[in-house]
Design a protein around this motif. Structure first.
Motif, mmCIF file in Angstrom:
data_model
loop_
_atom_site.group_PDB
_atom_site.id
_atom_site.type_symbol
_atom_site.label_atom_id
_atom_site.label_comp_id
_atom_site.label_asym_id
_atom_site.label_seq_id
_atom_site.Cartn_x
_atom_site.Cartn_y
_atom_site.Cartn_z
ATOM 1 N N SER A 100 0.823 -1.217 0.000
ATOM 2 C CA SER A 100 0.000 0.000 0.000
ATOM 3 C C SER A 100 0.857 1.268 0.000
ATOM 4 O O SER A 100 0.394 2.336 -0.410
ATOM 5 N N LYS A 101 2.105 1.162 0.454
ATOM 6 C CA LYS A 101 3.015 2.314 0.462
ATOM 7 C C LYS A 101 3.679 2.519 -0.896
ATOM 8 O O LYS A 101 4.370 3.521 -1.100
ATOM 9 N N HIS A 102 3.474 1.571 -1.795
ATOM 10 C CA HIS A 102 4.174 1.623 -3.073
ATOM 11 C C HIS A 102 3.202 1.719 -4.254
ATOM 12 O O HIS A 102 3.469 1.196 -5.340
ATOM 13 N N LEU A 103 2.073 2.392 -4.035
ATOM 14 C CA LEU A 103 1.089 2.560 -5.093
ATOM 15 C C LEU A 103 1.267 3.905 -5.787
ATOM 16 O O LEU A 103 1.705 4.888 -5.176
ATOM 17 N N ASN A 104 0.893 3.958 -7.060
ATOM 18 C CA ASN A 104 0.922 5.231 -7.772
ATOM 19 C C ASN A 104 -0.453 5.903 -7.675
ATOM 20 O O ASN A 104 -1.321 5.456 -6.923
ATOM 21 N N ARG A 105 -0.648 6.925 -8.449
ATOM 22 C CA ARG A 105 -1.875 7.727 -8.344
ATOM 23 C C ARG A 105 -3.129 6.937 -8.703
ATOM 24 O O ARG A 105 -4.220 7.242 -8.217
ATOM 25 N N ILE A 106 -2.980 5.930 -9.558
ATOM 26 C CA ILE A 106 -4.166 5.152 -9.954
ATOM 27 C C ILE A 106 -4.209 3.815 -9.201
ATOM 28 O O ILE A 106 -4.839 2.854 -9.649
ATOM 29 N N LYS A 107 -3.535 3.766 -8.060
ATOM 30 C CA LYS A 107 -3.590 2.625 -7.136
ATOM 31 C C LYS A 107 -3.004 1.340 -7.725
ATOM 32 O O LYS A 107 -3.415 0.239 -7.357
ATOM 33 N N LEU A 108 -2.041 1.480 -8.615
ATOM 34 C CA LEU A 108 -1.276 0.347 -9.098
ATOM 35 C C LEU A 108 0.115 0.387 -8.467
ATOM 36 O O LEU A 108 0.598 1.447 -8.073
ATOM 37 N N ILE A 109 0.743 -0.780 -8.358
ATOM 38 C CA ILE A 109 2.071 -0.822 -7.731
ATOM 39 C C ILE A 109 3.074 -0.069 -8.591
ATOM 40 O O ILE A 109 3.186 -0.301 -9.795
ATOM 41 N N SER A 110 3.780 0.852 -7.947
ATOM 42 C CA SER A 110 4.806 1.638 -8.626
ATOM 43 C C SER A 110 6.150 0.918 -8.475
ATOM 44 O O SER A 110 6.707 0.850 -7.377
ATOM 45 N N ARG A 111 6.645 0.365 -9.575
ATOM 46 C CA ARG A 111 7.935 -0.325 -9.530
ATOM 47 C C ARG A 111 9.052 0.640 -9.157
ATOM 48 O O ARG A 111 10.040 0.266 -8.527
ATOM 49 N N LYS A 112 8.872 1.904 -9.506
ATOM 50 C CA LYS A 112 9.872 2.912 -9.177
ATOM 51 C C LYS A 112 9.966 3.101 -7.664
ATOM 52 O O LYS A 112 11.057 3.179 -7.093
ATOM 53 N N LYS A 113 8.799 3.148 -6.989
ATOM 54 C CA LYS A 113 8.797 3.294 -5.528
ATOM 55 C C LYS A 113 9.368 2.048 -4.859
ATOM 56 O O LYS A 113 10.119 2.143 -3.886
ATOM 57 N N GLU A 114 8.979 0.874 -5.390
ATOM 58 C CA GLU A 114 9.518 -0.381 -4.840
ATOM 59 C C GLU A 114 11.036 -0.406 -4.953
ATOM 60 O O GLU A 114 11.741 -0.782 -3.998
ATOM 61 N N LEU A 115 11.541 -0.023 -6.108
ATOM 62 C CA LEU A 115 12.979 -0.041 -6.355
ATOM 63 C C LEU A 115 13.701 0.931 -5.432
ATOM 64 O O LEU A 115 14.777 0.627 -4.902
ATOM 65 N N LYS A 116 13.099 2.103 -5.212
ATOM 66 C CA LYS A 116 13.701 3.098 -4.320
ATOM 67 C C LYS A 116 13.801 2.550 -2.899
ATOM 68 O O LYS A 116 14.843 2.680 -2.231
ATOM 69 N N THR A 117 12.737 1.888 -2.435
ATOM 70 C CA THR A 117 12.749 1.309 -1.085
ATOM 71 C C THR A 117 13.818 0.228 -0.978
ATOM 72 O O THR A 117 14.599 0.203 -0.017
ATOM 73 N N ALA A 118 13.848 -0.673 -1.959
ATOM 74 C CA ALA A 118 14.840 -1.757 -1.935
ATOM 75 C C ALA A 118 16.258 -1.194 -1.958
ATOM 76 O O ALA A 118 17.133 -1.644 -1.198
ATOM 77 N N SER A 119 16.502 -0.206 -2.796
ATOM 78 C CA SER A 119 17.849 0.387 -2.894
ATOM 79 C C SER A 119 18.263 1.039 -1.581
ATOM 80 O O SER A 119 19.434 0.945 -1.169
ATOM 81 N N ASP A 120 17.304 1.677 -0.914
ATOM 82 C CA ASP A 120 17.611 2.311 0.379
ATOM 83 C C ASP A 120 18.059 1.269 1.396
ATOM 84 O O ASP A 120 19.039 1.482 2.131
ATOM 85 N N TYR A 121 17.355 0.132 1.453
ATOM 86 C CA TYR A 121 17.719 -0.897 2.428
ATOM 87 C C TYR A 121 18.983 -1.641 2.029
ATOM 88 O O TYR A 121 19.759 -2.078 2.891
ATOM 89 N N ILE A 122 19.211 -1.795 0.737
ATOM 90 C CA ILE A 122 20.459 -2.403 0.275
ATOM 91 C C ILE A 122 21.646 -1.605 0.795
ATOM 92 O O ILE A 122 22.644 -2.163 1.281
ATOM 93 N N ASN A 123 21.535 -0.289 0.720
ATOM 94 C CA ASN A 123 22.624 0.578 1.204
ATOM 95 C C ASN A 123 22.681 0.614 2.724
ATOM 96 O O ASN A 123 23.755 0.549 3.328
ATOM 97 N N LYS A 124 21.503 0.681 3.363
ATOM 98 C CA LYS A 124 21.452 0.801 4.822
ATOM 99 C C LYS A 124 21.970 -0.446 5.525
ATOM 100 O O LYS A 124 22.677 -0.364 6.531
ATOM 101 N N LEU A 125 21.628 -1.630 4.979
ATOM 102 C CA LEU A 125 21.997 -2.889 5.626
ATOM 103 C C LEU A 125 23.148 -3.601 4.918
ATOM 104 O O LEU A 125 23.483 -4.729 5.275
ATOM 105 N N SER A 126 23.747 -2.948 3.931
ATOM 106 C CA SER A 126 24.876 -3.528 3.179
ATOM 107 C C SER A 126 24.516 -4.902 2.609
ATOM 108 O O SER A 126 25.248 -5.882 2.762
ATOM 109 N N ILE A 127 23.361 -4.979 1.935
ATOM 110 C CA ILE A 127 22.925 -6.232 1.324
ATOM 111 C C ILE A 127 23.728 -6.463 0.045
ATOM 112 O O ILE A 127 23.932 -5.551 -0.745
ATOM 113 N N ARG A 128 24.174 -7.706 -0.134
ATOM 114 C CA ARG A 128 24.951 -8.063 -1.308
ATOM 115 C C ARG A 128 24.327 -9.269 -2.015
ATOM 116 O O ARG A 128 23.827 -10.162 -1.353
#
Length: 501
Positions: free
Chosen positions: A358-386
């Protein structure tokens, strides 16, 4: 080289431009245990998958099995050439008997010859010096005995190379001792064993030689006697590891964040009550079957308790399902990440965002891959995921990095309470320390952390208070700074009615 039964030369593997193995060379001699160690993501699993014919290496590398060069290796061809891999999640048939699991591949006729299957199975078990009920269903025996069945099966294949991947992850101490005896018996048959484990005490107990992978490169190989604990850790992680202190006095608080009152779910546990203070990590331990995981399931809504109440910040909450739990701010990182946590066949990004779509929806209530990718990238950097590759299939990640992805999923929910069940099982010493740091930081930030673990050094290292469960009840509560490993174990054993020593 004399008695070499497996040799790997200049093996490399690249995924989407990321090198996970870089010209690795390795060999195994007949009748030896060669331990392969390294942090999660170092390349151990990839190397084993290539030897097993599951993955294809890059051009240029060579594999020799029993002196013959293995080309265009497949899983079937690898087994035919004498290699058997016993994975952590044992790939056997729970609905078949012990005898059938050991010898079914040897039955070439359309008609099953059960007496012959039993003879073959018994012969393999006799070689190992083990007694098992040949008619018992595999699903009805312990994980430790299932490990023995997997080894016996490898013997019926006439394997010259057996790979053991985290073989003691789910074993009791008695079963571990039994496994060590089996390893000695198997070595005596001239079989070579590649032994993968994150438990360094095991490595020094069983290994004749040790090879260390770091960041896809082989950084050391020598007799086990050439290493000690500290040298091995330094070579594995390439950096100094520092102890994580428990909560300091300035962080102590009388504020109760989370409370469970008189929770019962027969036959698993009964009348369990505890409080969790602000900035505190509550350790929950006990023998297998004590009711720890079942208690977590009831709190998270996976099981319906017969009675009991839950309070968050003094307010009573009703949890009838995991969805209720998540909405109330409760997160649960399960004991078995493969079966209970991960969505196989999907990317790291999808696994991280699965609970918070629900946090990753766009204006028409579809999943925004861009938002998902941004979240994943943030945690990859924060937790040093490899690897730093959000699109990677989660199945191609190491255990420690899979665990970090699951932590990311629950951190994204902004939990008030986070229950972590065996959070460092099967992961390396470096990733373990990073998870300990993360748990301590969460507690410092005000999240109520409940740590369920069978690893007593872990419980003592980062818990502020420790509850010991036995046969479904809490038998002891101790301030961690005053607890000892022997004392905690004694409480669990005394409550179980088992003898100590």
């Amino acid at each position: 080289m004399e008695n070499v039964i497996l040799e790997v030369k200049n093996l490399s593997k690249t995924y989407s431009g990321i090198t996970v193995l870089n010209e690795v060379s390795f060999d195994l001699r007949a009748g030896e245990v060669h331990a392969l160690v390294g942090e999660n993501g170092a390349g151990k699993s990839t190397m084993i998958k290539i030897i097993a014919g599951v993955e294809k290496p890059d051009e240029g590398g060579e594999i020799y099995i029993n002196g013959s060069r293995a080309t265009r290796l497949t899983a079937a061809k690898s087994i035919q050439m004498g290699v058997t891999v016993i994975y952590q999640d044992i790939s056997l048939f729970p609905n078949l008997t012990v005898a059938e699991n050991i010898s079914i591949e040897k039955n070439k006729s359309m008609i099953v010859n059960r007496s012959e299957m039993k003879r073959i199975a018994q012969e393999a078990l006799d070689t190992m010096g083990v007694k098992l009920d040949l008619d018992a269903k595999l699903g009805d025996i312990s994980i430790g005995k299932q490990q023995l069945v997997a080894i016996a099966r490898a013997i019926t294949f006439k394997s010259k190379v057996i790979v053991m991947d985290e073989p003691t992850a789910a074993l009791s101490s008695a079963e571990v001792d039994m496994l060590y005896n089996i390893i000695r018996a198997v070595k005596a048959q001239g079989i070579g064993i590649i032994y993968i484990s994150h438990k360094l005490d095991e490595i020094f107990t069983v290994a004749d030689r040790i090879s260390i992978l770091r960041d896809g490169k082989m950084v050391a190989c020598d007799d086990a006697s050439a290493f000690d604990n500290q040298k091995l850790i330094n070579l594995m992680v390439g950096r100094e590891l520092r102890f994580i202190p428990m909560r300091n006095e300035e962080e102590a608080s009388d504020e109760t964040i989370f409370e469970v009152r008189n929770m019962t779910c027969e036959p698993f546990f009964r009348n369990v009550s505890f409080q969790l203070k602000k900035h505190e990590i509550l350790g929950l331990t006990g023998l297998v079957g004590a009711g720890r995981s079942e208690l977590a399931h009831a709190i998270f809504g996976l099981m319906k308790p017969h009675s009991g109440e839950i309070f968050i910040h003094g307010e009573k909450v009703v949890v009838k399902s995991p969805e209720d739990a998540i909405l109330k701010g409760i997160g649960y990182l399960p004991e078995d990440r493969r079966k209970q946590g991960l969505f196989h066949g999907h990317s790291m990004t999808c696994n991280i965002s699965a609970v918070t779509l629900s946090k990753h929806l766009n204006r028409i209530k579809l999943i925004s891959r861009k938002k998902e990718l941004k979240t994943a990238s943030d945690y990859i950097n924060k937790l040093s995921i490899r690897p730093n590759l959000p699109s990677i299939n989660v199945e191609n990640m190491s255990g420690g990095n899979q665990q970090k992805a699951l932590f990311s999923r629950w951190l994204e929910t902004g939990p008030k309470v986070l229950i972590v069940d065996e959070p460092t099982c099967g992961i390396d010493v470096g990733a373990k320390l990073e998870i300990h740091k993360l748990l301590r930081q969460l507690a410092k930030n005000g999240v109520a952390v409940i740590l369920i673990s069978s690893d007593l050094p872990e419980i003592l290292a980062i818990s502020d208070r420790i509850l010991v469960m036995c046969k479904g009840t809490v038998v002891d509560e101790t301030v961690a700074g005053e607890a000892t490993q022997e004392g905690v174990l004694e409480k669990g054993l005394m409550g179980s009615g088992r003898e100590i020593g």
